[in-house]
Motif scaffolding. Sequence first.
Motif, mmCIF file in Angstrom:
data_model
loop_
_atom_site.group_PDB
_atom_site.id
_atom_site.type_symbol
_atom_site.label_atom_id
_atom_site.label_comp_id
_atom_site.label_asym_id
_atom_site.label_seq_id
_atom_site.Cartn_x
_atom_site.Cartn_y
_atom_site.Cartn_z
ATOM 1 N N LEU A 37 -27.868 -2.779 -3.237
ATOM 2 C CA LEU A 37 -27.534 -3.565 -2.063
ATOM 3 C C LEU A 37 -28.789 -3.892 -1.277
ATOM 4 O O LEU A 37 -29.837 -3.277 -1.476
ATOM 5 C CB LEU A 37 -26.541 -2.828 -1.164
ATOM 6 C CG LEU A 37 -27.040 -1.577 -0.430
ATOM 7 C CD1 LEU A 37 -27.600 -1.928 0.935
ATOM 8 C CD2 LEU A 37 -25.898 -0.600 -0.252
ATOM 9 N N ILE A 38 -28.666 -4.868 -0.411
ATOM 10 C CA ILE A 38 -29.701 -5.156 0.574
ATOM 11 C C ILE A 38 -29.094 -4.739 1.906
ATOM 12 O O ILE A 38 -27.957 -5.126 2.226
ATOM 13 C CB ILE A 38 -30.095 -6.653 0.578
ATOM 14 C CG1 ILE A 38 -30.759 -6.995 -0.766
ATOM 15 C CG2 ILE A 38 -31.025 -6.958 1.750
ATOM 16 C CD1 ILE A 38 -31.067 -8.460 -0.966
ATOM 17 N N ILE A 39 -29.807 -3.909 2.646
ATOM 18 C CA ILE A 39 -29.299 -3.422 3.927
ATOM 19 C C ILE A 39 -28.873 -4.631 4.772
ATOM 20 O O ILE A 39 -29.617 -5.590 4.919
ATOM 21 C CB ILE A 39 -30.369 -2.582 4.667
ATOM 22 C CG1 ILE A 39 -30.741 -1.327 3.870
ATOM 23 C CG2 ILE A 39 -29.895 -2.216 6.071
ATOM 24 C CD1 ILE A 39 -29.652 -0.292 3.707
ATOM 25 N N GLY A 40 -27.649 -4.567 5.275
ATOM 26 C CA GLY A 40 -27.123 -5.647 6.106
ATOM 27 C C GLY A 40 -26.366 -6.719 5.353
ATOM 28 O O GLY A 40 -25.882 -7.670 5.956
ATOM 29 N N ASP A 41 -26.215 -6.572 4.018
ATOM 30 C CA ASP A 41 -25.526 -7.623 3.246
ATOM 31 C C ASP A 41 -24.002 -7.503 3.276
ATOM 32 O O ASP A 41 -23.294 -8.305 2.698
ATOM 33 C CB ASP A 41 -26.036 -7.691 1.805
ATOM 34 C CG ASP A 41 -25.612 -6.506 0.940
ATOM 35 O OD1 ASP A 41 -24.905 -5.595 1.435
ATOM 36 O OD2 ASP A 41 -26.009 -6.480 -0.246
ATOM 37 N N GLY A 42 -23.495 -6.456 3.937
ATOM 38 C CA GLY A 42 -22.051 -6.293 4.052
ATOM 39 C C GLY A 42 -21.422 -5.482 2.938
ATOM 40 O O GLY A 42 -20.217 -5.264 2.934
ATOM 41 N N SER A 43 -22.237 -5.006 1.978
ATOM 42 C CA SER A 43 -21.697 -4.183 0.883
ATOM 43 C C SER A 43 -21.130 -2.868 1.420
ATOM 44 O O SER A 43 -20.129 -2.378 0.931
ATOM 45 C CB SER A 43 -22.777 -3.850 -0.143
ATOM 46 O OG SER A 43 -23.286 -5.006 -0.731
ATOM 47 N N LEU A 44 -21.828 -2.298 2.397
ATOM 48 C CA LEU A 44 -21.396 -1.047 3.021
ATOM 49 C C LEU A 44 -21.160 -1.292 4.503
ATOM 50 O O LEU A 44 -21.742 -2.203 5.089
ATOM 51 C CB LEU A 44 -22.485 0.032 2.888
ATOM 52 C CG LEU A 44 -22.788 0.568 1.501
ATOM 53 C CD1 LEU A 44 -23.936 1.570 1.568
ATOM 54 C CD2 LEU A 44 -21.564 1.233 0.896
ATOM 55 N N THR A 45 -20.348 -0.428 5.112
ATOM 56 C CA THR A 45 -20.168 -0.534 6.558
ATOM 57 C C THR A 45 -21.482 -0.154 7.240
ATOM 58 O O THR A 45 -22.337 0.517 6.654
ATOM 59 C CB THR A 45 -19.063 0.420 7.053
ATOM 60 O OG1 THR A 45 -19.481 1.768 6.835
ATOM 61 C CG2 THR A 45 -17.730 0.162 6.349
ATOM 62 N N ALA A 46 -21.638 -0.584 8.480
ATOM 63 C CA ALA A 46 -22.863 -0.298 9.244
ATOM 64 C C ALA A 46 -23.123 1.206 9.313
ATOM 65 O O ALA A 46 -24.273 1.649 9.226
ATOM 66 C CB ALA A 46 -22.754 -0.896 10.641
ATOM 67 N N ASN A 47 -22.057 2.010 9.441
ATOM 68 C CA ASN A 47 -22.249 3.458 9.539
ATOM 69 C C ASN A 47 -22.748 4.070 8.231
ATOM 70 O O ASN A 47 -23.542 4.996 8.242
ATOM 71 C CB ASN A 47 -20.958 4.136 10.001
ATOM 72 C CG ASN A 47 -20.657 3.807 11.451
ATOM 73 O OD1 ASN A 47 -21.535 3.864 12.302
ATOM 74 N ND2 ASN A 47 -19.429 3.431 11.726
ATOM 75 N N PHE A 48 -22.267 3.548 7.093
ATOM 76 C CA PHE A 48 -22.786 4.017 5.808
ATOM 77 C C PHE A 48 -24.262 3.635 5.692
ATOM 78 O O PHE A 48 -25.084 4.425 5.260
ATOM 79 C CB PHE A 48 -22.006 3.415 4.637
ATOM 80 C CG PHE A 48 -20.739 4.147 4.278
ATOM 81 C CD1 PHE A 48 -20.780 5.396 3.680
ATOM 82 C CD2 PHE A 48 -19.506 3.578 4.525
ATOM 83 C CE1 PHE A 48 -19.619 6.073 3.344
ATOM 84 C CE2 PHE A 48 -18.338 4.252 4.189
ATOM 85 C CZ PHE A 48 -18.400 5.498 3.603
ATOM 86 N N GLU A 49 -24.590 2.395 6.094
ATOM 87 C CA GLU A 49 -25.983 1.945 6.009
ATOM 88 C C GLU A 49 -26.908 2.801 6.872
ATOM 89 O O GLU A 49 -28.014 3.120 6.465
ATOM 90 C CB GLU A 49 -26.104 0.477 6.409
ATOM 91 C CG GLU A 49 -25.600 -0.463 5.343
ATOM 92 C CD GLU A 49 -25.879 -1.919 5.663
ATOM 93 O OE1 GLU A 49 -26.320 -2.224 6.787
ATOM 94 O OE2 GLU A 49 -25.660 -2.749 4.765
#
Length: 151
Positions: A37-49
């Motif tokens: 993933l690219i941080i901020g791409d929406g793959s994970l929730t903000a809290n996971f990121e």
Amino acid sequence: MTTVINNNSEVIFHFSIKLPDGSAADSSKVHNKPAKLIIGDGSLTANFEKCLLGLKAGDNKSFELAPEDAFGQPNPDNIYHLDRAKFGADTPATIGAIIAFTQPDGSELPGIIREVAGDSVTVDFNHPLSGHQLTFDVEIIEVNNVEVSSS
């Protein structure tokens, strides 16, 4: 120089998400295919990121996430009562079954059959992990910073 995960990082990593009883809810190790993933791409929730920020290749870390920091609490507005006639032989209304429902925009949304009573079928469209405290285990494999183009 060691690259640490920041807001412009592409990250390749293995993860496991475990329920409070220790059972695995999801893991990239099952098929030995790491997630990317690219941080901020929406793959994970903000809290996971947020859990990933500051880590680097080779790091292994475990995080406890409250339901509000993971998939949220179940929302009663995401529970629908549908007519049993909408179900057929190819998609029987069986309690516990997960069925993909086509949205008006053509996308699909999975729903879990929670109850079947007479002609009414109760379908829960909340994320299956909503309402659960989760353990998020990560093993960072590779970190690359991506250039953000400014126009």
